[in-house]
Design an enzyme around this catalytic site. Structure first.
Site: not given
Length: 87
Positions: A31, A69, A76
């Site tokens: 996060f 998401n 990534y």
């Protein structure tokens, strides 16, 4: 400008692969607050986690991202991660 306050976190736990016979790390949460994003903080946290894995003699760094998401999936993928459909 960074004021010395936390700019994000990586929550992880150690795993063990019987297939490889070595430990791994599972990244549970990565996060970075929205106002801090785009500054390389997430990539730096992930790199530090990979370095920790290597220092422990580990074999695998893994995580999950929900299919909806899209910002996380892009993050990534931009780092070179590859999506696995199955084990």
């Amino acid at each position: 400008e960074w004021a010395g306050e936390p700019a994000g976190f990586a929550l992880y736990f150690q795993t063990y692969s019987t297939w490889r016979g070595r430990i791994g790390i599972h990244l549970e949460d990565l996060f970075v607050p929205e106002e801090q994003r785009g500054r390389g903080i997430g990539a730096a946290l992930l790199a530090a986690l990979a370095k920790e894995l290597v220092s422990r003699g580990g074999a695998r760094l893994e995580w999950n991202v929900l299919d909806w998401n899209e910002p996380a999936r892009r993050f990534y993928q931009e780092l070179g991660a590859q999506h696995l459909e199955t084990w």
